[in-house]
Scaffold this motif. Structure first.
Motif, PDB file in Angstrom:
ATOM      1  N   THR A 187     119.865  -9.134  36.842  1.00  0.00           N
ATOM      2  CA  THR A 187     119.437  -9.021  34.852  1.00  0.00           C
ATOM      3  C   THR A 187     118.796  -7.574  34.965  1.00  0.00           C
ATOM      4  N   LYS A 188     117.514  -6.905  35.825  1.00  0.00           N
ATOM      5  CA  LYS A 188     117.079  -6.147  36.446  1.00  0.00           C
ATOM      6  C   LYS A 188     117.867  -5.336  37.190  1.00  0.00           C
ATOM      7  N   LYS A 189     117.397  -4.708  36.768  1.00  0.00           N
ATOM      8  CA  LYS A 189     117.899  -3.127  38.024  1.00  0.00           C
ATOM      9  C   LYS A 189     116.394  -2.471  38.774  1.00  0.00           C
ATOM     10  N   THR A 190     115.889  -3.624  39.179  1.00  0.00           N
ATOM     11  CA  THR A 190     114.062  -3.346  38.776  1.00  0.00           C
ATOM     12  C   THR A 190     114.329  -3.538  40.081  1.00  0.00           C
TER      13      THR A 190
ATOM     14  N   GLU B 230     116.077  -3.558  47.814  1.00  0.00           N
ATOM     15  CA  GLU B 230     115.980  -3.131  46.270  1.00  0.00           C
ATOM     16  C   GLU B 230     117.334  -3.371  45.900  1.00  0.00           C
ATOM     17  N   VAL B 231     117.105  -3.227  44.282  1.00  0.00           N
ATOM     18  CA  VAL B 231     118.160  -3.769  43.403  1.00  0.00           C
ATOM     19  C   VAL B 231     118.190  -2.538  42.297  1.00  0.00           C
ATOM     20  N   LYS B 232     119.596  -1.989  42.924  1.00  0.00           N
ATOM     21  CA  LYS B 232     119.509  -0.915  42.028  1.00  0.00           C
ATOM     22  C   LYS B 232     121.014  -1.332  40.271  1.00  0.00           C
ATOM     23  N   ASP B 233     121.345  -2.466  41.189  1.00  0.00           N
ATOM     24  CA  ASP B 233     123.019  -2.723  39.509  1.00  0.00           C
ATOM     25  C   ASP B 233     122.497  -3.833  39.871  1.00  0.00           C
ATOM     26  N   ALA B 234     123.263  -3.900  38.991  1.00  0.00           N
ATOM     27  CA  ALA B 234     123.729  -5.786  38.104  1.00  0.00           C
ATOM     28  C   ALA B 234     123.956  -6.926  39.986  1.00  0.00           C
ATOM     29  N   LYS B 235     124.350  -6.264  40.643  1.00  0.00           N
ATOM     30  CA  LYS B 235     124.635  -7.019  42.118  1.00  0.00           C
ATOM     31  C   LYS B 235     124.286  -6.067  43.122  1.00  0.00           C
ATOM     32  N   VAL B 236     124.345  -7.084  44.086  1.00  0.00           N
ATOM     33  CA  VAL B 236     123.737  -6.642  45.587  1.00  0.00           C
ATOM     34  C   VAL B 236     124.279  -6.825  46.990  1.00  0.00           C
TER      35      VAL B 236
ATOM     36  N   HIS C  72     114.749 -12.901  43.275  1.00  0.00           N
ATOM     37  CA  HIS C  72     114.579 -11.276  42.528  1.00  0.00           C
ATOM     38  C   HIS C  72     113.134 -11.519  41.837  1.00  0.00           C
TER      39      HIS C  72
END
Length: 136
Positions: free
Chosen positions: A29-32, A59-65, A83
């Protein structure tokens, strides 16, 4: 020269029995922050009483990895993740212990709390396995 050749053959034989686990993690839900992932080979590890077979931080940069974990022996595993949106290296919870950050398990079980190993386990095939995990 012969010892080096023998060692090379042993390494090739060991890698021939390694499988790759690919995790498609959706619903962030967050891109952080980062997603912290643990791959457990047994119930003890899954219950924090042993060492995971593999751990990753992504690292999270999008709604999915998508995460690839190579060199696992084919067999039974369970995945747990959370997350860490604020990068404090822990799963933040409210005053009664309900997570305030996203979390997930293999087989997408655990929406109402941590599942048992048997509920989250899956078989990693010799030719690799791809799992889609949804973050709650």
């Amino acid at each position: 020269m012969k010892p080096l050749f023998a060692a090379s053959l042993l390494l090739l034989a060991a890698n021939a029995h390694a499988a790759t686990l690919t995790l498609d993690i959706q619903g962030l839900t967050k891109k952080t922050g980062h997603v912290l992932i643990a791959v457990h080979a047994d119930e003890a590890s899954f219950n924090d009483k042993g060492k995971p077979a593999a751990v990753r931080t992504v690292e999270v940069k999008d709604a999915k990895v998508t995460v690839t974990i190579p060199d696992l022996a084919p067999g039974t595993y369970a995945v747990s993740l959370f997350h860490d949106a604020n990068d404090n290296n822990k799963l933040d919870t409210n005053f009664i212990g309900i997570p305030k950050e996203g979390y997930g398990f293999s087989n997408n079980v655990g929406a109402r709390g941590k599942p048992k190993f048997d509920e989250a386990k899956f078989t990693l095939a010799a030719d690799g396995t791809v799992l889609t995990l949804t973050v709650f």
